[in-house]
Motif scaffolding. Structure first.
Motif, PDB file in Angstrom:
ATOM      1  N   ASP A 201       0.848  -1.196   0.000  1.00 49.95           N
ATOM      2  CA  ASP A 201       0.000   0.000   0.000  1.00 49.95           C
ATOM      3  C   ASP A 201       0.885   1.249   0.000  1.00 49.95           C
ATOM      4  O   ASP A 201       1.654   1.466   0.940  1.00 49.95           O
ATOM      5  CB  ASP A 201      -0.895  -0.029   1.236  1.00 49.95           C
ATOM      6  CG  ASP A 201      -1.858   1.148   1.301  1.00 49.95           C
ATOM      7  OD1 ASP A 201      -1.788   2.030   0.417  1.00 49.95           O
ATOM      8  OD2 ASP A 201      -2.661   1.180   2.250  1.00 49.95           O
ATOM      9  N   VAL A 202       0.781   2.077  -1.044  1.00 46.68           N
ATOM     10  CA  VAL A 202       1.657   3.250  -1.149  1.00 46.68           C
ATOM     11  C   VAL A 202       1.427   4.237  -0.015  1.00 46.68           C
ATOM     12  O   VAL A 202       2.331   5.014   0.329  1.00 46.68           O
ATOM     13  CB  VAL A 202       1.482   3.964  -2.507  1.00 46.68           C
ATOM     14  CG1 VAL A 202       1.923   3.072  -3.645  1.00 46.68           C
ATOM     15  CG2 VAL A 202       0.049   4.425  -2.704  1.00 46.68           C
ATOM     16  N   SER A 203       0.238   4.200   0.602  1.00 40.67           N
ATOM     17  CA  SER A 203      -0.018   5.119   1.716  1.00 40.67           C
ATOM     18  C   SER A 203       0.880   4.815   2.913  1.00 40.67           C
ATOM     19  O   SER A 203       1.118   5.679   3.758  1.00 40.67           O
ATOM     20  CB  SER A 203      -1.490   5.065   2.129  1.00 40.67           C
ATOM     21  OG  SER A 203      -1.822   3.797   2.666  1.00 40.67           O
ATOM     22  N   GLY A 222       5.881  11.082  -6.947  1.00 41.09           N
ATOM     23  CA  GLY A 222       5.061   9.892  -6.975  1.00 41.09           C
ATOM     24  C   GLY A 222       5.756   8.705  -6.337  1.00 41.09           C
ATOM     25  O   GLY A 222       6.986   8.652  -6.264  1.00 41.09           O
ATOM     26  N   ILE A 224       5.541   4.841  -7.152  1.00 43.84           N
ATOM     27  CA  ILE A 224       5.007   4.027  -8.239  1.00 43.84           C
ATOM     28  C   ILE A 224       5.084   2.544  -7.870  1.00 43.84           C
ATOM     29  O   ILE A 224       6.172   2.009  -7.671  1.00 43.84           O
ATOM     30  CB  ILE A 224       5.791   4.265  -9.549  1.00 43.84           C
ATOM     31  CG1 ILE A 224       6.030   5.759  -9.787  1.00 43.84           C
ATOM     32  CG2 ILE A 224       5.074   3.600 -10.706  1.00 43.84           C
ATOM     33  CD1 ILE A 224       4.784   6.581  -9.908  1.00 43.84           C
ATOM     34  N   PRO A 225       3.944   1.868  -7.772  1.00 41.95           N
ATOM     35  CA  PRO A 225       3.974   0.439  -7.468  1.00 41.95           C
ATOM     36  C   PRO A 225       4.642  -0.363  -8.583  1.00 41.95           C
ATOM     37  O   PRO A 225       4.620   0.035  -9.756  1.00 41.95           O
ATOM     38  CB  PRO A 225       2.490   0.066  -7.348  1.00 41.95           C
ATOM     39  CG  PRO A 225       1.796   1.358  -7.066  1.00 41.95           C
ATOM     40  CD  PRO A 225       2.568   2.399  -7.821  1.00 41.95           C
ATOM     41  N   HIS A 263      -1.142   3.386 -15.264  1.00 42.75           N
ATOM     42  CA  HIS A 263      -0.511   3.087 -13.973  1.00 42.75           C
ATOM     43  C   HIS A 263       0.265   4.291 -13.462  1.00 42.75           C
ATOM     44  O   HIS A 263       0.167   4.655 -12.280  1.00 42.75           O
ATOM     45  CB  HIS A 263       0.422   1.885 -14.161  1.00 42.75           C
ATOM     46  CG  HIS A 263       1.093   1.412 -12.919  1.00 42.75           C
ATOM     47  ND1 HIS A 263       0.424   0.757 -11.902  1.00 42.75           N
ATOM     48  CD2 HIS A 263       2.398   1.484 -12.527  1.00 42.75           C
ATOM     49  CE1 HIS A 263       1.272   0.449 -10.940  1.00 42.75           C
ATOM     50  NE2 HIS A 263       2.469   0.877 -11.278  1.00 42.75           N
ATOM     51  N   HIS A 267      -0.489   7.341 -10.072  1.00 46.89           N
ATOM     52  CA  HIS A 267       0.415   7.395  -8.919  1.00 46.89           C
ATOM     53  C   HIS A 267       1.423   8.544  -8.981  1.00 46.89           C
ATOM     54  O   HIS A 267       2.373   8.563  -8.190  1.00 46.89           O
ATOM     55  CB  HIS A 267       1.170   6.069  -8.794  1.00 46.89           C
ATOM     56  CG  HIS A 267       0.286   4.901  -8.519  1.00 46.89           C
ATOM     57  ND1 HIS A 267      -0.271   4.655  -7.282  1.00 46.89           N
ATOM     58  CD2 HIS A 267      -0.173   3.922  -9.342  1.00 46.89           C
ATOM     59  CE1 HIS A 267      -1.019   3.577  -7.344  1.00 46.89           C
ATOM     60  NE2 HIS A 267      -0.979   3.100  -8.573  1.00 46.89           N
TER      61      HIS A 267
END
Length: 284
Positions: A201-203, A222, A224-225, A263, A267
């Motif tokens: 989870d980027v958060s 950003g 980026i996943p 994508h 992000h």
């Protein structure tokens, strides 16, 4: 020129994929864009429509930008071979094979002129150019003859986005260390940071993002996943006899380019990217 340069804290941090996604993202927004990598050390090349040789990575980026691949986007290729010998390709044509040190002494000034000429022609043809660096921009033993990173950013007079691969670990140190090894003039070109290949989870990276911004004074544009893709990687040993096969690899990749662009847009701060390309963002 209008655009930006994507540099990385190391090799394989995702600069090429990030640039590919940028090309499709801004092409979809109605801009005419082109990729550019001044000097590429790679054996993965394709043949252009006019029979010239260029890196497969820049050819894919051109396709992502809805632009015909051209050697203007990759004016110099260094193709490493056996016994420390390197094949030197200028504007799609093989010059000769030589030792790397001989290249610096023999072709350095010609290479600078070739890169500058290619940049000037692209600048006249497109709205934005996405320049991609090579490896790390702070290999201190190589900087005097740099024709891939900050020297090219200065030629084009563009801002720099610094990308780090968090998947390998050490992203904080690699970002801070890279910035520390820049001259002040070089550091002033860096207008944004990107954390790439994030898992989870980027958060959960909110505190890390805040720390980087507070410590460096540079915004994180950003997180980026990680994303899977089916594009050809630019690194690796490929024989010239396989050029036709790699040219065919460029076809039918639109779905991949769209996937990458979507994508990235989900992000990253697109408005901040655009303002950087237009020269409207200033970082001390």
């Amino acid at each position: 020129m209008k655009g930006m340069m994507i540099q990385g804290t190391a090799s394989n941090v995702g600069k090429s994929l990030f640039t590919t996604a940028l090309c499709r993202l801004f092409a979809n927004k109605g801009y005419t864009v082109a990729p550019f990598k001044a000097q590429n050390m790679s054996n993965r090349t394709i043949q252009t429509e006019d029979g010239k040789e260029m890196s497969v990575a820049q050819a894919q980026q051109a396709k992502a930008a809805n632009y015909t691949p051209s050697v203007l986007m990759n004016p110099i290729i260094l193709k490493p071979g056996e016994n420390h010998q390197t094949k030197v390709v200028f504007m799609g044509e093989t010059m000769r094979t030589m030792d790397g040190r001989d290249y610096q002494q023999t072709y350095y000034h010609d290479a600078r002129q070739t890169i500058q000429a290619a940049l000037s022609q692209l600048d006249q043809a497109v709205d934005f150019t996405f320049l991609e660096g090579a490896g790390s921009p702070v290999e201190m033993n190589l900087k005097d003859y740099d024709l891939a990173n900050m020297a090219v950013a200065e030629m084009a007079d563009v801002s720099v986005i610094l990308v780090a691969d968090i998947d390998k670990g050490g992203a904080f140190a690699s970002i801070v260390g890279t910035l520390a090894l820049f001259t002040q003039k070089e550091r002033n070109r860096v207008k944004g940071l990107v954390i790439n290949k994030f898992h989870g989870d980027v958060s959960s990276f909110a505190s890390g993002r805040q720390w980087l911004e507070d410590y460096t004074g540079i915004p994180v544009l950003g997180v980026i996943p990680y994303i899977d893709h089916d594009l050809v990687e630019e690194d690796g040993m490929i024989d010239v006899s396989t050029l036709e096969a790699h040219t065919s690899d460029l076809t039918d990749k639109d779905a991949t380019y769209e996937k990458l662009a979507g994508h990235l847009e989900a992000h990253i701060d697109v408005e901040k990217l655009l303002s950087i390309m237009l020269g409207e963002v200033h970082v001390n």
